[in-house]
Design a protein around this motif. Structure first.
Motif: not given
Length: 206
Positions: A105-108, A126-132, A134-142
């Motif tokens: 939730e704190p990312v996606v 742009p920086r915040v959105m890019a970081e979210l 990348e992190t979100g894709h990693a969580l979704l991959q889990l």
């Protein structure tokens, strides 16, 4: 006349998960929509309907008010098939519910909010959105990896874990800009959720 009154934000996944469970359980309730920055939300806070200052909040017939979406899910699902009987499977379900609130939730959800609500535009750098992203894709991959060969997140049937995770995952592409084509197992799971008897969509609130 229902003894349940739900104060919820129509566009919020945390609020939606409660409305979804109520629909899947076939429970009647009174819905008080309080969209972000609305007069209704300000009034609900001023009148003490949101003791923790946030949505959703479930008012019971005896005057008790429950807050925190996953705690509300736990209360409503007690004694139903949405909570596994087996202690191990139940613990696995709870693990995914904790994951949903602490990591997912704190990312996606946050990226979707920054992408959706005009009043948050200044925070969507742009920086915040890019970081979210990348992190979100990693969580979704889990989640994608976990769902290989599985129909549901915990056990052989749908549980509260599925409702909790579905709320923000099923709109992660449209609202959050995540590349959901990467996650075929999650897409298939979302389709199974949407096919459940009694299912309602995000905007199909009472």
């Amino acid at each position: 006349m229902s003894d349940l009154t739900l104060y919820s934000m129509p566009s919020s996944g945390n609020s939606y998960k409660v409305r979804l469970l109520l629909a899947l359980l076939g429970r009647d309730y009174c819905h008080v929509p309080c969209e972000t920055q609305s007069a209704e939300l300000k009034q609900a806070k001023a009148e003490g309907h949101l003791p923790l200052g946030k949505l959703p909040a479930l008012h019971l017939g005896n005057g008790t008010i429950l807050s925190e979406s996953n705690a509300i899910l736990w209360y409503l699902a007690a004694g139903s098939d949405w909570v596994p009987n087996d202690p191990l499977t139940q613990a696995q379900m709870l693990g995914w519910m904790f994951f949903e609130q602490n990591r997912h939730e704190p990312v996606v959800a946050v990226r979707a909010s920054l992408n959706t609500y005009p009043h948050l535009k200044d925070e969507a750098t742009p920086r915040v959105m890019a970081e979210l992203l990348e992190t979100g894709h990693a969580l979704l991959q889990l989640m994608e990896d976990h769902m290989q060969g599985r129909a549901w997140f915990a056990g052989a049937s749908a549980s509260l874990a599925d409702i909790a995770l579905y709320a923000y995952t099923h709109t992660a592409g449209d609202r959050g800009g995540f590349e959901m084509a990467r996650f075929p197992a999650l897409n298939a799971w979302c389709a199974r959720m949407a096919a459940l008897p009694g299912y309602v969509g995000l905007w199909d609130h009472a």
